[in-house]
Scaffold this motif. Sequence first.
Motif, PDB file in Angstrom:
ATOM      1  N   GLU A  45      27.462 -12.095  48.056  1.00 24.02           N
ATOM      2  CA  GLU A  45      28.759 -11.624  47.345  1.00 24.02           C
ATOM      3  C   GLU A  45      28.937 -10.126  47.469  1.00 24.02           C
ATOM      4  O   GLU A  45      29.964  -9.589  47.816  1.00 24.02           O
ATOM      5  N   TYR A  46      27.751  -9.317  47.335  1.00 25.84           N
ATOM      6  CA  TYR A  46      27.827  -7.955  47.041  1.00 25.84           C
ATOM      7  C   TYR A  46      27.624  -7.163  48.221  1.00 25.84           C
ATOM      8  O   TYR A  46      27.825  -5.977  48.470  1.00 25.84           O
ATOM      9  N   ALA A  47      27.336  -7.971  49.643  1.00 23.77           N
ATOM     10  CA  ALA A  47      27.324  -7.325  50.796  1.00 23.77           C
ATOM     11  C   ALA A  47      28.727  -6.440  51.223  1.00 23.77           C
ATOM     12  O   ALA A  47      29.752  -6.864  51.181  1.00 23.77           O
ATOM     13  N   ASN A  48      28.592  -5.481  51.607  1.00 24.86           N
ATOM     14  CA  ASN A  48      29.616  -4.474  52.051  1.00 24.86           C
ATOM     15  C   ASN A  48      30.106  -5.012  53.642  1.00 24.86           C
ATOM     16  O   ASN A  48      31.417  -5.064  53.886  1.00 24.86           O
ATOM     17  N   ARG A  49      29.229  -5.446  54.444  1.00 23.07           N
ATOM     18  CA  ARG A  49      29.462  -5.777  55.828  1.00 23.07           C
ATOM     19  C   ARG A  49      28.304  -6.529  56.400  1.00 23.07           C
ATOM     20  O   ARG A  49      27.283  -6.339  56.219  1.00 23.07           O
ATOM     21  N   ILE A  50      28.844  -7.593  56.750  1.00 23.35           N
ATOM     22  CA  ILE A  50      27.932  -8.728  57.400  1.00 23.35           C
ATOM     23  C   ILE A  50      28.012  -8.545  59.004  1.00 23.35           C
ATOM     24  O   ILE A  50      28.733  -8.358  59.803  1.00 23.35           O
ATOM     25  N   GLU A  51      26.737  -8.250  59.595  1.00 32.18           N
ATOM     26  CA  GLU A  51      26.321  -7.837  60.841  1.00 32.18           C
ATOM     27  C   GLU A  51      25.558  -8.655  61.595  1.00 32.18           C
ATOM     28  O   GLU A  51      25.249  -8.497  62.810  1.00 32.18           O
ATOM     29  N   ASN A  52      24.937  -9.600  61.210  1.00 29.51           N
ATOM     30  CA  ASN A  52      23.736 -10.763  61.688  1.00 29.51           C
ATOM     31  C   ASN A  52      24.187 -11.977  62.144  1.00 29.51           C
ATOM     32  O   ASN A  52      23.320 -12.958  62.074  1.00 29.51           O
ATOM     33  N   ILE A  53      25.482 -12.482  61.486  1.00 36.42           N
ATOM     34  CA  ILE A  53      25.628 -13.812  61.634  1.00 36.42           C
ATOM     35  C   ILE A  53      26.805 -14.158  62.551  1.00 36.42           C
ATOM     36  O   ILE A  53      27.768 -13.590  62.261  1.00 36.42           O
ATOM     37  N   PRO A  54      26.631 -14.627  63.717  1.00 38.83           N
ATOM     38  CA  PRO A  54      27.718 -14.824  64.507  1.00 38.83           C
ATOM     39  C   PRO A  54      28.894 -15.548  63.818  1.00 38.83           C
ATOM     40  O   PRO A  54      28.688 -16.910  63.167  1.00 38.83           O
ATOM     41  N   TYR A  56      30.776 -14.416  61.505  1.00 32.50           N
ATOM     42  CA  TYR A  56      31.010 -13.932  60.623  1.00 32.50           C
ATOM     43  C   TYR A  56      30.995 -12.234  60.688  1.00 32.50           C
ATOM     44  O   TYR A  56      31.140 -11.787  59.743  1.00 32.50           O
ATOM     45  N   LEU A  57      30.860 -11.797  61.507  1.00 36.75           N
ATOM     46  CA  LEU A  57      30.650 -10.653  62.030  1.00 36.75           C
ATOM     47  C   LEU A  57      31.721  -9.584  61.313  1.00 36.75           C
ATOM     48  O   LEU A  57      32.832  -9.749  61.550  1.00 36.75           O
ATOM     49  N   ASP A  58      31.239  -8.294  60.458  1.00 26.56           N
ATOM     50  CA  ASP A  58      32.276  -7.431  59.987  1.00 26.56           C
ATOM     51  C   ASP A  58      32.906  -8.129  58.931  1.00 26.56           C
ATOM     52  O   ASP A  58      34.035  -7.204  58.445  1.00 26.56           O
ATOM     53  N   MET A  59      32.665  -9.114  58.301  1.00 31.67           N
ATOM     54  CA  MET A  59      33.049  -9.894  57.313  1.00 31.67           C
ATOM     55  C   MET A  59      32.410  -9.019  56.238  1.00 31.67           C
ATOM     56  O   MET A  59      31.440  -8.722  56.180  1.00 31.67           O
ATOM     57  N   VAL A  64      32.191 -14.519  53.175  1.00 39.01           N
ATOM     58  CA  VAL A  64      31.014 -15.283  53.248  1.00 39.01           C
ATOM     59  C   VAL A  64      31.047 -16.515  52.143  1.00 39.01           C
ATOM     60  O   VAL A  64      30.719 -17.642  52.470  1.00 39.01           O
ATOM     61  N   VAL A  65      31.125 -15.874  51.143  1.00 36.37           N
ATOM     62  CA  VAL A  65      30.827 -16.944  49.791  1.00 36.37           C
ATOM     63  C   VAL A  65      32.075 -17.917  50.114  1.00 36.37           C
ATOM     64  O   VAL A  65      31.881 -19.024  49.891  1.00 36.37           O
ATOM     65  N   SER A  66      33.286 -17.515  50.144  1.00 40.10           N
ATOM     66  CA  SER A  66      34.366 -18.607  50.387  1.00 40.10           C
ATOM     67  C   SER A  66      33.987 -19.499  51.601  1.00 40.10           C
ATOM     68  O   SER A  66      34.174 -20.616  51.424  1.00 40.10           O
TER      69      SER A  66
END
Length: 276
Positions: A45-54, A56-59, A64-66
């Motif tokens: 939940e606290y991640a600023n930016r997701i970059e290693n999950i196809p 979900y990039l840049d979410m 992602v929690v949603s």
Amino acid sequence: MEGSAPEVAVIGGGPAGVAAAYQCKREGVDDVIIVEKNKIGGLIEYANRIENIPGYLDMDGRAVVSELESLLKRANISVLKGGVEDIQGERGNFRIHMKEGNITCRHAVVATGTIPRTLGIDGEVCHPPWKDYHGKRVLVVGGGDAAYDYALRINRYGGKVTILSRNTSALDLLVRRVGKESIREVRGELDRWEKHGHGYTVDTTGGTIECDLVVTAIGRVPQLPVKGYGEIRFPTGCTDIPGLYVIGSAALDRFRQVTLCWGMGIAAAMDIASHR
């Protein structure tokens, strides 16, 4: 709750736990529940930016929690609210002890993640909330990925950020991003601190820092409500106790990445299905 006896109990609703429960359903193991004391998603939940999950990039972590919540709803997986204190037993007869009551299960999947190391500073924050930080001077203590990610998010929401660390171990791309922002970096160690009013005076070997909030990101340790499990085997997370699995960040030491947590959850569920 007392007397509940699912075939599989997944303790922890982060990415690893959600993956394990969802894959159990896909494998035909329908009698599965998740036990979670807080919210689905865990630290993601606290991640600023997701970059290693196809996909979900840049979410950010909230998005992602949603998605994780939607996945559980679509699969009709029940989430039981409760904090697990202890797990005892063996395959076919595990007993999960909680303040809210106890349950039994045939297979127990421990995906309880980690807890933060702290400095003992009165009012320090280990998981900075998503909010407006305009007008706030924020000191982030730590040199790893989490520290730099928090600094970028707080800066993004208007905070005036200083990072204090002895050395930097964060990903180079995070360090480069911080370098492009108006984020101050101080090399040194915390010596002493004084809280006054709503702020702090923090003395460090790199100078004195005045701030309104101290965010601590100095490492984490596994949070495990079970003992005597022996070796944890990758990728399934199976242990020396048949039927007991430890997966995700609680098992991955420095390799704590969401994709690895997800993979361990999938592997654990596949192993459970093969041993029914």
